[in-house]
Design an enzyme around this catalytic site. Sequence first.
Site, PDB file in Angstrom:
ATOM      1  N   TRP B 185       1.035  -0.938   0.079  1.00 51.01           N
ATOM      2  CA  TRP B 185       0.003  -0.036   0.015  1.00 51.01           C
ATOM      3  C   TRP B 185       0.958   1.239   0.277  1.00 51.01           C
ATOM      4  O   TRP B 185       1.896   1.338   0.841  1.00 51.01           O
ATOM      5  CB  TRP B 185      -0.804  -0.195   1.204  1.00 51.01           C
ATOM      6  CG  TRP B 185      -1.853   1.193   1.344  1.00 51.01           C
ATOM      7  CD1 TRP B 185      -2.440   1.698   0.596  1.00 51.01           C
ATOM      8  CD2 TRP B 185      -2.087   1.735   2.700  1.00 51.01           C
ATOM      9  NE1 TRP B 185      -3.321   2.682   1.097  1.00 51.01           N
ATOM     10  CE2 TRP B 185      -3.105   2.679   2.376  1.00 51.01           C
ATOM     11  CE3 TRP B 185      -1.615   1.772   4.064  1.00 51.01           C
ATOM     12  CZ2 TRP B 185      -3.433   3.565   3.257  1.00 51.01           C
ATOM     13  CZ3 TRP B 185      -1.992   2.405   5.004  1.00 51.01           C
ATOM     14  CH2 TRP B 185      -3.042   3.564   4.588  1.00 51.01           C
ATOM     15  N   ASP B 266      -0.796  -5.823   9.270  1.00 53.82           N
ATOM     16  CA  ASP B 266      -1.824  -5.051   9.041  1.00 53.82           C
ATOM     17  C   ASP B 266      -3.089  -5.813   8.575  1.00 53.82           C
ATOM     18  O   ASP B 266      -3.089  -6.343   7.568  1.00 53.82           O
ATOM     19  CB  ASP B 266      -1.277  -4.231   7.755  1.00 53.82           C
ATOM     20  CG  ASP B 266      -2.298  -2.984   7.319  1.00 53.82           C
ATOM     21  OD1 ASP B 266      -1.662  -2.138   6.474  1.00 53.82           O
ATOM     22  OD2 ASP B 266      -3.530  -2.900   7.901  1.00 53.82           O
ATOM     23  N   LYS B 302     -13.338  -1.148   6.274  1.00 53.53           N
ATOM     24  CA  LYS B 302     -13.913  -1.864   5.014  1.00 53.53           C
ATOM     25  C   LYS B 302     -14.921  -2.911   5.491  1.00 53.53           C
ATOM     26  O   LYS B 302     -16.144  -2.873   4.890  1.00 53.53           O
ATOM     27  CB  LYS B 302     -12.980  -2.580   4.074  1.00 53.53           C
ATOM     28  CG  LYS B 302     -12.230  -1.791   3.139  1.00 53.53           C
ATOM     29  CD  LYS B 302     -10.798  -1.153   3.746  1.00 53.53           C
ATOM     30  CE  LYS B 302      -9.778  -0.312   2.843  1.00 53.53           C
ATOM     31  NZ  LYS B 302      -9.194   0.319   3.592  1.00 53.53           N
TER      32      LYS B 302
END
Lengths: 456, 456
Positions: B185, B266, B302
């Site tokens: 990311w 993560d 999310k």
Amino acid sequence: MASSTMLSAGLASPAALRENTKKLGAAAGRRVGEFFLNGKCSGRVKMAVAVNVSRFEDVTLAPPDPILGVSEAFKADTSDVKLNLGVGAYRTEELQPYVLNVVKKAEKLMLERGENKEYLPIEGLAAFNKVTAELLFGADNPVIQLGRVATVQSLSGTGSLRLAAAFIQRYFPEAKVLLSSPTWGNHKNIFNDARVPWSEYRYYDPRTVGLDFEGMLEDIKAAQDGSFVLLHGCAHNPTGIDPTPEQWEKIADVIEEKNHIPFFDVAYQGFASGSLDVDASSVRTFVARGLELFVAQSYSKNLGLYAERIGAINVVCSFPDDATRVKSQLKRLARPMYSNPPVHGARIVANVVGDPTLFGEWKQEMELMAGRTKNVRQRLFENLSEKDESGKDWSFILKQIGMFSYTGLNKAQSENMTNKWHVYMTKDGRISLAGLSLSKCEYLADAIIDSFYNVS
Amino acid sequence: MDEMGVRCSFPVAVRRLSTLGRHLSGHFPAMASENPNFTISPSPTAGTYGSAASVFACIAQAPEDPILGVTVAYNKDQSPVKVNLGVGAYRTEEGKPLVLNVVRKAEQLLVNDPSRVKEYLPITGLADFNKLSAKLIFGADSPAIQENRVATVQCLSGTGSLRVGGEFLARHYHERTIYIPQPTWGNHPKIFTLSGLSVKYYRYYDSETRGLNLQGLLEDLSSASPGAIVLLHACAHNPTGVDPTLEQWEHIRQLIRSKSLLPFFDSAYQGFASGSLDADARSVRMFVADGGECLTAQSYAKNMGLYGERVGALSIVCRSSDVAVRVESQLKLVIRPMYSNPPIHGASIVATILKDSEKFKEWTIELKSMADRIISMRKQLFDALRERGTPGDWSHIIKQIGMFTFTGLNSEQVAFMTKEYHIYMTSDGRISMAGLSSRTVPHLADAIHAAVTRSN
């Protein structure tokens, strides 16, 4: 555990490693530990962890936060007469937390509208940024109309200060920040963590329990040119002592002369005097003089949105193009910190401040809150004057403004307040009047008089 | 010195001269015109302009964030066929953002509860939320939880959790290097660099197989210095969608433990990748089960659709409860000067849902249907490309996991697709499957086909 068996098979025991750590010092001890990991031992370890010692073994227990820790201590106290005058959170006369009616209305509206929860842009909610800058500078202020203000929604006052500090560290690496002595306890932590050097300017005069104005001007003048001067826009925290309008003009003169950059912390707009415009007059004075400046804004107190973490950092620039570029760099610093700010509090503010009806109602609620605080000051002053037979002048309590009062009590005396009287406050002698009710003023007066005269 | 090469050691001399000039003549001094940013900007508020040259003159315009900037560009486009496959935010089949029903229900309860207040949360956040979050990722029966070895703090979604974790490690951990996968990311390297860590890469993605380069990964981690930190995507690797199999995870775990590397997970897609919360947590739980230490950054952006509320948690699994207590106390020292305490709204929603078995069940059903829709988009896109006879092996579209697909398209092809087909995506070839619908799949397939088959 498998690893313990492994340990007894020839690795250094955790106890031995700890011993080494203590003897050799932490860093050396870690090297010893690493040796055991890198040496023959690591070859034996396939399935389990090499040693039973935490890699965080050397982490020490941090002390509780001096301000927020007060509430924790208060909660733990079982006394009937306990009083929490620690953190600056408004309480009703019944000493209950207060959610403003306009806030409840706004939240209901938001719920009815069924808005989505998409990411905000990095700079926050546009509607929020607009009304926030207008609230602070005045909607008709030329700096807004000319696009000279960069406004970025941030995590209340703290987050705004931190973002600005990060910006200063990166783009003004030789600059220092000047902080008032005393100032809000967290200011120093913020600049330390952002690696921005700071020094102090005289502010509080214990002899007069007032402003050391000459000292303040001298110290600001003596600082290197181009320093950032942190100023409390109104309702100085912790002292409650604000410069007069004439004094603000003189402060602006010195700042201009030295090419310093004013950096306002505005956490109490509306809360100090009850009037949003009056409380913004120091900032507006400086802006009217054409100065470039920073303003950290918070809605924690004036809209009671403490836990929503809603505020903004504003940078007034000479040119609109500068404002655009400054904003882009603030965004660049925010992205690796939290990506984009929380939407809920921003929407509440946009709905209240942006709607004429709710805005009017807000102003009324704010006058009530500021009014209650002023009444409590008056009552406390009266009680102290009645009970104190020495004739000491307690009127500084009336002259101070905002949520806090600097009582003049020292550390030992403040501790007496807590230990003997169950009055919770910060050790610098600061009390939050927002946490005081009229009915408790007498008790508090007794506690203050006892601590002031009987403890040194 | 920042990477843009800008260092604003602003010429104080210029400002002083310009101020002197102003005092003398009341006009703009000649020096000012040498400032390339200088424009005559009349100040309606003051007779003389404060300082003709701005302190912000040397601040450069920062580029738009590469990921969030895609949405900015998309919004500007007027074409009716535009598709936004940039940022990873879920969209319904109708292309609309989604607020989960169970989230709306929770919010109703919260907003309509008269006893709710907005007082500051503790620095570490909402206690219930923290406990429930730890249970969610580690499993309710996790020995680490039962033994009180986990320090959990509420943070601002994934970004905030990673940042707080990074800052903590930079201060308290002896190894300051973090290894992150290539690619990862876009915000990861910035977060860790600003935390004070130095960033190195380990091989991860194999562009030939469009799968995992396990060999390269193991080699690179083997040569890492012992104790170094390793960032791992718990599931649904962003941007590639390539996850290790359980067997491969076991390999990775053994290597990491034998080298005493410190894993930092993560976890932004738990439940979103496969549709199962437990399956998506297997990698993390595998590491915790061996008794070792690790960090985990959790996000609810999310999987609960709480993007803009900024809800997440950082957990540090320690060797002992004693260490966990000390670690937590030090995490508070990182947080307080950054934003004081976290926002309440999103965390309250999460806690309301996780603690109620009915709502929890509803959530898992809604979560699964989001995950299923994405899986079906993958299949549809794959089929569409096959129908068109688009050259190349596109099976990675259905093999990759989670919200994103790493198409393998290069930046030129991407630019072509944006220009000719109004497809918005990041230049590394990543597309957000969540932004696709049955209606837009054919258009995307056409665009990919055209990009791949056009002659250079």
